[in-house]
Design an enzyme around this catalytic site. Sequence first.
Site, PDB file in Angstrom:
ATOM      1  CB  SER A  66     -58.351 -39.882 -32.981  1.00  0.00           C
ATOM      2  OG  SER A  66     -57.518 -39.704 -31.852  1.00  0.00           O
ATOM      3  CB  VAL A 160     -61.171 -37.616 -30.359  1.00  0.00           C
ATOM      4  CG1 VAL A 160     -61.889 -36.429 -29.751  1.00  0.00           C
ATOM      5  CG2 VAL A 160     -60.985 -37.404 -31.855  1.00  0.00           C
ATOM      6  CE  LYS A 161     -51.786 -35.183 -31.117  1.00  0.00           C
ATOM      7  NZ  LYS A 161     -51.635 -34.355 -29.910  1.00  0.00           N
ATOM      8  CB  SER A 162     -60.224 -33.670 -33.105  1.00  0.00           C
ATOM      9  OG  SER A 162     -60.690 -32.768 -32.116  1.00  0.00           O
ATOM     10  CE1 TYR A 166     -53.225 -29.813 -29.392  1.00  0.00           C
ATOM     11  CE2 TYR A 166     -54.967 -31.299 -30.121  1.00  0.00           C
ATOM     12  CZ  TYR A 166     -53.767 -31.088 -29.460  1.00  0.00           C
ATOM     13  OH  TYR A 166     -53.113 -32.147 -28.856  1.00  0.00           O
TER      14      TYR A 166
END
Length: 307
Positions: A66, A160-162, A166
């Site tokens: 990420s 990408v876990k950003s 969210y």
Amino acid sequence: MAIAEVDYIWKNGTCIPWADATTHILSHSLHYGSAVFEGIRCYYNEEQEASFVFRLQDHMERLHRSAKIAMIDIPYSVEELCQATIEVIKANKLKACYIRPIVYRGYGVMGVDPTGAPIDVAIAVWPWDSYLGPDALENGIDVGISSWRQRSINAIPPAVKSSASYMNSLLAKLEAKEHGYAEAVMLNEAGYVCEGTGENLFVVRDGVLSTPPTSDGLLEGITRDTVLCLADDLDIPALEESLTRSDLYIADEAFMCGSAAELTPIGNIDNRTIGKPGPITKKLQKRFFEVVSGKVDDYKDWLVEVK
């Protein structure tokens, strides 16, 4: 859901008191969402009197991926982050917990260009039981199709876990709550089923387990991968295929999965009844909790014991 405070948080190489884990109000990530993070769980085995972090290495490797996509240089290796996780769990004397590593651009510059902002890294842990409600794992939840579409692949990469990603989930979650649902399902821009606000999704029809492919814009979930591995070992036919909302309505079984949600059955979608958790869901759920708590030797490589 309120956070249960503990004693310490690991930040930039050191365990510091919980109350001291602060950052400046003008930190870049607070204004522009320039942070990447992970969600991990540590489980306790009563019989062995041992605690295990589930797929810790895989999570920290995804954190690094990420960060690479977000052009953030993490000043700690995967191995160092894994060691830090064990350190902060032990410092807080926790048997079981949720783990939140976060890498963010801190205080120093303002404006969309983050060049020159320092990189801060923190790992917080705290006790956290069922994410979607106390009865969710046993009885299932009601979900609704959100009017908010999942962010486009060419807008924010799903890999990408950003924190920025969210905002999309937050809007869908609030809408679902207003409509009386525990969770939302988001479609992608093409109208295919994507994922929940923080979970991947599976359906069962005629004995076959199906989940959307990552090419449909969903996060490559580690729990999702776990479910596919368990299905293979349990001889449950499984497919990665595009799904429509109609596929959800006529499913024999459905469930969401993620590090926070674990394996949570779905009982109702848009007021179409799916029913109580079905045999395949229950079989996978049972196996999952056996694996994460160290009761299945074949999966010991997925566990890191807190010693």
